[in-house]
Structure formats: C-alpha cells, structure tokens
Design a protein around this motif. Structure first.
Motif, mmCIF file in Angstrom:
data_model
loop_
_atom_site.group_PDB
_atom_site.id
_atom_site.type_symbol
_atom_site.label_atom_id
_atom_site.label_comp_id
_atom_site.label_asym_id
_atom_site.label_seq_id
_atom_site.Cartn_x
_atom_site.Cartn_y
_atom_site.Cartn_z
ATOM 1 N N VAL A 720 17.669 -19.658 20.376
ATOM 2 C CA VAL A 720 17.778 -19.619 21.840
ATOM 3 C C VAL A 720 17.752 -21.040 22.403
ATOM 4 O O VAL A 720 18.506 -21.379 23.333
ATOM 5 N N ILE A 721 16.902 -21.897 21.852
ATOM 6 C CA ILE A 721 16.847 -23.298 22.309
ATOM 7 C C ILE A 721 18.182 -23.985 22.042
ATOM 8 O O ILE A 721 18.689 -24.750 22.891
ATOM 9 N N ASN A 722 18.791 -23.703 20.872
ATOM 10 C CA ASN A 722 20.099 -24.288 20.562
ATOM 11 C C ASN A 722 21.170 -23.765 21.515
ATOM 12 O O ASN A 722 22.114 -24.493 21.868
ATOM 13 N N ALA A 723 21.056 -22.495 21.920
ATOM 14 C CA ALA A 723 22.015 -21.945 22.882
ATOM 15 C C ALA A 723 21.961 -22.718 24.197
ATOM 16 O O ALA A 723 23.003 -22.994 24.818
ATOM 17 N N PHE A 724 20.770 -23.084 24.645
ATOM 18 C CA PHE A 724 20.630 -23.878 25.881
ATOM 19 C C PHE A 724 21.149 -25.293 25.672
ATOM 20 O O PHE A 724 21.792 -25.867 26.559
ATOM 21 N N SER A 725 20.849 -25.887 24.506
ATOM 22 C CA SER A 725 21.234 -27.285 24.285
ATOM 23 C C SER A 725 22.748 -27.461 24.246
ATOM 24 O O SER A 725 23.263 -28.521 24.625
ATOM 25 N N VAL A 760 12.168 -27.087 15.599
ATOM 26 C CA VAL A 760 12.054 -26.627 16.985
ATOM 27 C C VAL A 760 11.929 -27.832 17.911
ATOM 28 O O VAL A 760 12.597 -27.911 18.963
ATOM 29 N N TYR A 761 11.076 -28.787 17.507
ATOM 30 C CA TYR A 761 10.928 -30.012 18.313
ATOM 31 C C TYR A 761 12.257 -30.768 18.361
ATOM 32 O O TYR A 761 12.658 -31.295 19.414
ATOM 33 N N ALA A 762 12.960 -30.837 17.234
ATOM 34 C CA ALA A 762 14.248 -31.535 17.206
ATOM 35 C C ALA A 762 15.268 -30.833 18.099
ATOM 36 O O ALA A 762 16.096 -31.500 18.763
ATOM 37 N N ALA A 763 15.227 -29.489 18.158
ATOM 38 C CA ALA A 763 16.147 -28.750 19.024
ATOM 39 C C ALA A 763 15.876 -29.044 20.500
ATOM 40 O O ALA A 763 16.805 -29.179 21.312
ATOM 41 N N VAL A 764 14.595 -29.151 20.877
ATOM 42 C CA VAL A 764 14.248 -29.493 22.265
ATOM 43 C C VAL A 764 14.730 -30.907 22.592
ATOM 44 O O VAL A 764 15.302 -31.159 23.671
ATOM 45 N N LEU A 765 14.528 -31.850 21.658
ATOM 46 C CA LEU A 765 15.008 -33.226 21.873
ATOM 47 C C LEU A 765 16.529 -33.259 21.993
ATOM 48 O O LEU A 765 17.082 -34.017 22.808
ATOM 49 N N ASN A 766 17.191 -32.429 21.202
ATOM 50 C CA ASN A 766 18.646 -32.387 21.269
ATOM 51 C C ASN A 766 19.125 -31.820 22.600
ATOM 52 O O ASN A 766 20.132 -32.278 23.168
ATOM 53 N N ALA A 767 18.411 -30.811 23.130
ATOM 54 C CA ALA A 767 18.753 -30.264 24.445
ATOM 55 C C ALA A 767 18.591 -31.322 25.529
ATOM 56 O O ALA A 767 19.400 -31.394 26.478
ATOM 57 N N CYS A 768 17.561 -32.154 25.408
ATOM 58 C CA CYS A 768 17.358 -33.238 26.383
ATOM 59 C C CYS A 768 18.475 -34.275 26.281
ATOM 60 O O CYS A 768 18.954 -34.809 27.298
ATOM 61 N N ARG A 810 18.990 -40.608 19.963
ATOM 62 C CA ARG A 810 20.098 -40.159 20.804
ATOM 63 C C ARG A 810 19.647 -40.018 22.261
ATOM 64 O O ARG A 810 20.382 -40.378 23.194
ATOM 65 N N VAL A 811 18.426 -39.489 22.486
ATOM 66 C CA VAL A 811 17.889 -39.363 23.841
ATOM 67 C C VAL A 811 17.785 -40.731 24.498
ATOM 68 O O VAL A 811 18.207 -40.926 25.662
ATOM 69 N N CYS A 812 17.213 -41.680 23.780
ATOM 70 C CA CYS A 812 17.055 -43.028 24.336
ATOM 71 C C CYS A 812 18.420 -43.653 24.649
ATOM 72 O O CYS A 812 18.595 -44.325 25.677
ATOM 73 N N ARG A 813 19.358 -43.443 23.751
ATOM 74 C CA ARG A 813 20.687 -44.048 23.926
ATOM 75 C C ARG A 813 21.426 -43.476 25.136
ATOM 76 O O ARG A 813 22.147 -44.199 25.826
ATOM 77 N N ARG A 814 21.230 -42.200 25.450
ATOM 78 C CA ARG A 814 21.998 -41.542 26.498
ATOM 79 C C ARG A 814 21.274 -41.475 27.834
ATOM 80 O O ARG A 814 21.935 -41.379 28.886
ATOM 81 N N LEU A 815 19.929 -41.493 27.848
ATOM 82 C CA LEU A 815 19.196 -41.226 29.085
ATOM 83 C C LEU A 815 18.458 -42.430 29.656
ATOM 84 O O LEU A 815 18.058 -42.392 30.827
ATOM 85 N N ILE A 816 18.214 -43.473 28.878
ATOM 86 C CA ILE A 816 17.529 -44.655 29.427
ATOM 87 C C ILE A 816 18.573 -45.578 30.034
ATOM 88 O O ILE A 816 19.426 -46.129 29.307
ATOM 89 N N PRO A 817 18.546 -45.751 31.342
ATOM 90 C CA PRO A 817 19.610 -46.544 31.997
ATOM 91 C C PRO A 817 19.487 -48.044 31.726
ATOM 92 O O PRO A 817 20.500 -48.733 31.577
#
Length: 861
Positions: A720-725, A760-768, A810-817
């Motif tokens: 379900v988390i992957n479906a959201f991500s 599960v934690y990696a899936a949440v990070l991937n969704a972010c 990936r989160v840092c690369r895409r979300l930190i301006p």
C-alpha cells in the motif's frame, strides 16, 4: 488309633502355623493383608469397593508361606494313596512323555507363527487383553497402602488390629490400623508397592477406554511414582536389607518413566503442546532420582552396583527416545545431554542407534547450524569407536553419515553443497578416518546417500547454473556403479537409481535457473519412461515426476512454455488412461500449467489462464472430473492479470461467492489479498492508492472479526505504501508515515506479523523522494523523510541497509533546495553508509546524479 493321633498332630500343626502368621502380620498388617488367602470367587470389600481376586490376574494377593507345606503334604498323601491302589506310575509317565513330545512337535511346527503373533501383540497395544483391576480399584488400593506408611515424625500410637478386623471395618476412622513409619515396612508391603507400580503401568499401556484421556494417564503416572518414592524412602532409611539390595529394580524405574512418557505422548495431541515438554522434563528428573538413590555417579567402586547400572540403560534409552521424538524447541539439546550420560556409563552401553537418533533430531530442528552440530556428534561417535574397536555396537554405520548429509541439506547454509560433498568423500574413503576395513564396508554410500546429496544441491544450488549438469553426472555415476559387478559377481542394488532419485535430479534442474532446465527435464522424463518400458519398474514416473517437469517448463523463459506444459499435461493423462503410469494429473499439475501462463505475462496469457480456470471449474461442477480448483489456482490467475486490478478484484469476488456456497477451499487467504494489493499498486488508475488502502482496511476489519486468513502482514502495508509512492496523490508522504505509525502501534499490541522492517522505512523514504507539487508539500515531505531516517538510525532492532541509504540520498537530492546544504547532507549520509558497509549499486546510482559529489567522494570510482 495311630491314624487318629497322626490326624490330630496334623491339625495342631496347621493351627500353630496360622497363629504364627497372624502374630507376625499383627505388627504391620495392611488393609488387604499380603498373606490373606482368597479363592478365585471370594471378594474383598475395601472402602465401599468390591474387589474380586480374579480381577488381579491371580488367585492370591500373596500366597501364604505355609501353603507350600500344606500342598506338599497333600501331594505326598495322594501319592501314597495311588501307590496303595497299585497305580502304575510308569504307564502315566509314558503317556505324559508322549503328550509332551507331541506338544513339543506342535510348538516347533508353529514356532514362527507364534513369534509373529507375540510380536504383533507387543507392537499393537490396542490388541492387548487387560484383565487386571480397574482404575478406581487400583486407586483405592494405592491410596490405602500409601496411607499405611507415614513419616516417623508424624507417627502416633495406634492400637493394633488383626487382619480380619481391618477387613471388616468400613469406617474411615478405623482405616488407620497397622500404620508404620519409614524403615518398618515389611517385605510383603514393599512387594505390594512393586506390584502396584507394575499394575498401573499395565493398565495405562492397555489403552482401555478408561485410559484414553490425558488425565487418566496422568493419574496412573502419579500413582506409580508415589509408590516408587515410598520404596526409595524405605531404602534410604536402610533398616531392611532386602529393600537396600533387591527390592528396587530398574524395571520399577522403567515402568514409572514409561508411564510419564505415555502421558507426554497423549498430551502432544491436546490443547497445549507444552504438555509434552513438561512431562518429558519430569520423566528426566526420575533419572536424576535414580542416580542419586543408587550412587551411580560415585567414584567409590565399592558403593556402586555395576549390575544395576548396566541394566538401567533401558531407562536412559527410553528418555532419549522421548526427547528425539519431541518437536519442542531445545529438545535436541536435552537429547544430547541424555546421550552423554549414556556414554559416561560405558561398558557396552552405547549403541550407534542412540547417536543416530540424536543426529536425526538435530536435522529436523530447523537450526541454521544443524549440519555442523550433527557432524560434531558424528565425530564423537567415531572417536568413541576408535577408543574401543571391539565394541561393534558403537561403530558408525551408513545411516550415521546419511543423517549428517540430510542435516546439511536442510540447513540452508551457503556452504552446504561443499559440506555434503566432503561427507560423501569421507564415506567413499573411510580409511582416512582411521576406521577398519570391516566398518568401511558398512558406510559405503548407497542410494539414500546420493539422493541426499542431490536434495542438498536442490536446496542450496539456486545460484549455480552448472549444478544441474553435476546432478545428471551423479545419476550416471550411480548407474555405472550398479552395472560394475563386485568381486562376488553381484551388482550393487543399493545404488541403483529409482523414481525418488530422478525426482531429486528434476528438483535440482528446477532450482538452478538454467535456461535449458525445461528441455533437460523432458529428456530425463523420456529416459525414465523408456527404462520403465524396458522392465525397470523402480523408475516408473509418478505425479511428482510429471509435476516437477511441468513446473520446470513453467519456470523456463521460453516463449512456447505454456504450450509445452499443456502437451505434457495431456501426455500425463493419456499415460494414465493407457495404464503406463499409476498417477493421474491432480490440481498441482493444473496449477503448474497455470503458472506457465502467468510467467509468460501479457493480456493474452492472462486471458488463457482464466479460461483454463473456468473450464476446470465447470468440469468439476458438472462432475466431469474430480479435480477441483483451489485457492492457489485463483492466486496464480490473479497474479497473471498483473496491473489489471479490476480483473483481479472480479476473481476475488468470485472466490467469496463460491466460498459462501460451501466451497471452503476457495476462501481467500493472505496471498490472495496481497496479490490484489499488488495489482492496485501497478494500476494506472489515479485512485489506485485509495482503493488499495480501502482493501487494507477491509482486511483489518475481517481480522478483528475473527478471520485469521485475512490478517495483514508486513507485505500488505509495504504494498500500500508503494502504491502511494508511485502515485501523484497529494500529501502522500504524510499518508505513508501514518501507515508506518499504525504498523508500529499494532505491533506494540502483539501483532508480530506487522512489525516494520527496513524495507517499510525505505518505501516511506521513496514516497517522500517522489513528492511533487507545491513547495509547501515538498517541505512537508522532507520533514517526514528526516523523521523516518532518524527513527531508523536510532532503532536497535532494525539495521539500515543500502536501499534505505540510497532512498534518503534521493530525498536529499530532490527536496533540499539549497545546494550547499544538500551536498553536506549527502556527504554525511554517504560516509555513514560506507562505515556500515552498505555501499552498493543503488547508492552509487543516486550519487552519480550529483556529479560534483561523485567525483569528490569517489575520485577513482
């Protein structure tokens, strides 16, 4: 006149004998006197229970000592009378000899039949005829005799009564006659306790209706143990020499121990499986009691009874057998402990079967180091035999080595293939172990050894494509050994391959991942059929053979795999109808064909799979076939539809409908629901995440209502988390974080299958990381990612892996301006990843997206 005097003297002698016995019994007379003579029709009344002497299996509770004299005098008088009448003794002696000779001839003629009958009776307890006292009668007798022996500190002055007075009193107040303290027990009383132990054991082993339940068996074990402890207390006091030396035998301990094992055997089928372990522990404690009571571990040889110690082996062997049969965790360690105690006794007590049983229990324990543990026991056995080669019973045999091979095969160890080959080399070259030639002949590898090697390759050779070739080479090697005759001119039939051997080779081909595994499997099947047609009945293909070949074809990547699987299924049906084989296709065969369509992928394959399912279901409904689709059949077709979630949901509704019709085998399970969730996660529908979340809520409600088959697990939440991500759903980062918190809450309430893992934690990070939209939403996603990463780093249970590190980069690369903050954060995470030894391709791919950092952190790659 002389005859009159002789008769008077004879009567006087009888009266004096009776008086002397009554005088002796007056000091320690039990409720039912051990010297009380009853006929087979006379009854004794004890505490309101009528007990017939014939129910005890003998006409006398205890035969009086003077009865021997009476019987002897009567016999002499009868002989004198016969002599006066001129009876010809030689005539009767001749007839007696003829009758005896005829009986001996008859017994000799039926010796084998009699032995077989006795053996079958001893092996099948349900066939035993039990004619002894009932449970209530034995309980009354045991409680009475236990009440007659009390501790010296509690002993009171009690008026003595005769045996007749004891028998006539029915009041509870009068039941205390002849109570004695420890050390004053008579020989008859001790013998009565021994008889009670034996009677309880016979009653419990008889498997009668009153001994069916665990409580009844437990009563028998407790009563017999109390009787044994009474005798032990008497022995400790030491006033009776007979009790010290001869009364307490190993048979008494064996009967009590066996009684407790019977309780354990009955308890494992009860409501609590812990019964088995607890009862075994109690039975083991009786061994400790036996060792302490008889100074079996004493270093003083004068105080040790070697004869008793030698005869006690059966007690240890019985406990060892119980631990080896137990499936409780840790029972293998208990079995090894008993084995070491047997070994310490020595003197021919060790039998190779004891070591083999312990190794077999280790093999089935499921431990990851089962192979190493079993080999350690084998080495102990070899060392023990080397110390005294004259003890043939302790010599390792072929079964010892085969068990170690099975242990390595079942362990799942990466090195198991190498280890089983090493054990096989030991069997083929036993002289390297220092074993004699006579023992070397007993451990030459046989068909079981080689088949175990093949199973080990099948379990652990999935990453080795060449293991299939080696399996076929080993199969040919077995045929070569069979065809090469020995010095005596006989073939080695113990290495000739059979159906099980071929099935093991097919299993190796199915697990090795070779691209030609399907073709090679078909070739092996053709070889089996040809050999079977040529007269080798040992290699007749069975259902496992055909199903393995169909499964290997389904797993191959060839485009015509579904068509080849259908052809083989039809061949299996025609071979069965023609009588060539005895196994007809079953649901596993059809599921393997469905699997071939699902593996091929695409709309056409999924449609053909569902058509085949519909046809099979229609044939069963019209009774054209007895093969009925099961939940696995539906799950395969659901997976075949892939991202077409609507088709998958339609199949789920169909399963529910047919379940309500009474087809319980079609009830959806956790695999069904997870397959539907996976279909929604791959669906292009923009509302797919919400629908997946709705199905997860339904699963939770069904589980709360008592449907355990719908209980969500980690895979359910992760999907379900992957479906959201993968979606463009607004605020999906916060939604996935809430699902993670919900998992933790359910886990804290005892739902262990919902414990979050690193994926599960990696899936949440991937969704972010894949959050789109306004800057406020991205900022919220970054905050959620930092919270999740910090929580993972602080966990003492979950270790961060390369997937989690790569996802956060990936989160840092895409979300930190801010570029400097981004580079600083990525550098810190990358170095932490390297320190943890989690640097992998996924992390490097994320780092390559930032060329400046990639060159500075990895100047040489």
């Amino acid at each position: 006149m002389d005859n009159m005097i002789t008769l008077l003297l004879y009567c006087l002698f009888i009266l004096l004998s009776i008086s002397s016995i009554a005088l002796i019994d007056g000091f320690s007379s039990p409720k039912i006197p051990s010297t009380y003579h009853v006929s087979s029709t006379k009854n004794l009344r004890l505490k309101g229970i009528t007990i017939s002497a014939s129910q005890f299996g003998h006409d006398r509770i205890h035969r009086p000592l003077f009865c021997t004299t009476i019987d002897s005098d009567i016999q002499k008088k009868a002989q004198a009378t016969a002599k006066k009448k001129g009876t010809n003794k030689s005539k009767y002696r001749k007839k007696y000899k003829q009758r005896k000779k005829s009986n001996n001839k008859y017994q000799k003629h039926n010796k084998y039949r009699m032995k077989q009958k006795q053996r079958s009776k001893s092996n099948n307890s349900t066939n035993r005829q039990y004619n002894g006292p009932t449970k209530d009668e034995l309980k009354a007798l045991t409680e009475y005799h236990l009440s007659q022996n009390i501790n010296t500190n509690d002993c009171h002055t009690i008026p003595q009564q005769t045996s007749e007075e004891c028998l006539s009193n029915d009041d509870e107040e009068d039941m205390s006659c002849s109570i004695c303290s420890y050390g004053d027990m008579s020989t008859q009383q001790m013998d009565e306790f021994a008889r009670l132990i034996s009677s309880w054991y016979k009653l419990q082993s008889s498997n009668t209706q009153e001994m069916k339940s665990r409580q009844d068996k437990l009563l028998a074990a407790e009563m017999s143990e109390q009787c044994l402890r009474e005798l032990i207390e008497e022995r400790i006091v030491g006033k009776n020499i007979l009790a010290n030396n001869n009364m307490i035998t190993t048979d008494l301990y064996y009967n009590v121990i066996k009684s407790w094992l019977n309780v354990a055997d009955n308890g494992k089928f009860g409501k609590s499986k812990s019964y088995y372990y607890k009862d075994l522990l109690h039975a083991t404690s009786l061994l400790d009691l036996m060792e302490r009571t008889h100074d079996m571990n004493s270093e003083d040889e004068s105080s040790r009874d070697d004869k008793f110690i030698t005869s006690s082996i059966k007690c240890y062997a019985t406990i060892l057998d119980g631990w080896c049969k137990s499936k409780s965790p840790g029972s293998e360690a208990k079995a090894e402990e008993i084995l070491q105690r047997i070994t310490s006794i020595g003197g021919g007590a060790v039998d190779v079967r004891y070591y083999n049983n312990v190794m077999n229990r280790i093999t089935t324990s499921g431990k990851h180091n089962a192979g190493q543990e079993a080999e350690r026991i084998l080495n102990q056995l070899i060392d023990l035999y080397k110390k005294d080669p004259t003890e043939a019973s302790s010599a390792p045999n072929r079964n010892s080595f085969n068990t170690v091979i099975k242990a390595y095969a079942n362990s799942g160890d990466k090195e198991s293939s190498t280890n089983v080959q090493r054990i096989l080399n030991m069997m083929e070259h036993p002289k390297s172990l220092g074993l004699s030639d006579s023992i070397a002949k007993q451990i030459i590898p046989d068909k079981i050894s080689y088949t175990s090697i093949l199973n080990a390759w099948a379990h652990n050779g999935s990453n080795d494509e060449d293991v299939g070739e080696r399996a076929e080479e080993l199969l040919q090697q077995m045929y070569d050994m069979y065809n090469n005759k020995s010095n005596s001119g006989d073939r080695r039939k113990d290495v000739k391959p059979d159906t099980v051997t071929y099935n093991a080779v097919l299993k190796v081909w199915g697990k090795c991942g070779h691209r030609d595994s399907g073709e090679r499997s078909i070739a092996l099947l053709d070889d089996m059929i040809q050999r079977y047609k040529d007269g080798d009945s040992n290699v007749m293909p069975d259902d496992v053979t055909f199903n393995s070949v169909i499964n290997n074809i389904a797993n191959s990547k060839s485009e015509d795999a579904p068509q080849r699987a259908i052809q083989l299924l039809e061949e299996m049906e025609s071979s069965y109808e023609s009588g060539l084989i005895k196994s007809k296709p079953d649901i596993i065969s059809y599921n393997s064909v469905l699997k071939a369509f699902a593996k091929q992928g695409g709309y056409t394959s999924a449609k053909r799979a569902e058509e085949m399912l519909n046809k099979l279901e229609e044939s069963y409904d019209t009774r054209a076939t007895t093969i009925q689709p099961d939940v696995i059949s539906y799950n395969i077709v659901i997976n075949a539809w892939g991202g077409d979630a609507n088709k998958a949901v339609a199949l789920l509704d169909r399963m529910r409908y047919r379940t309500n019709e009474g087809k319980a085998q079609l009830k959806p399970d956790i695999t069904t629901y997870n397959s539907i969730l996976n279909a929604w996660s791959q669906s292009p529908d923009r509302n797919a995440p919400v629908k997946a979340l709705g199905l997860l809520e339904i699963m939770l409600r069904l589980h709360e209502g008592g449907d355990t088959s719908a209980k969500p697990d980690v895979q359910s939440f992760t999907t379900v988390i992957n479906a959201f991500s993968k979606s463009k759903f607004p605020r999906k980062a916060r939604q996935t974080r809430d699902l993670l918190k919900r998992m933790k809450s359910l886990n804290d309430k005892g739902q262990m299958k919902m414990r979050p893992n690193v994926f599960v934690y990696a899936a949440v990070l991937n969704a972010c990381a894949y959050t789109f939209g306004r800057s406020e939403e991205k900022e919220e996603a970054l905050q959620v990612a930092i919270e999740t990463y910090d929580e993972l780093q602080a966990s003492t249970v979950i270790a961060t892996n390369h997937v989690a590190y790569g996802s956060f980069i990936r989160v840092c690369r895409r979300l930190i301006p801010d570029e400097s903050e981004r580079d600083e954060c990525i550098t810190r995470v990358f170095r932490k990843c390297c320190d943890d030894g989690q640097l992998g391709d996924y992390v490097l791919r994320q780092l390559r997206a930032v060329p400046s950092l990639y060159k500075s952190l990895l100047p040489r790659g």
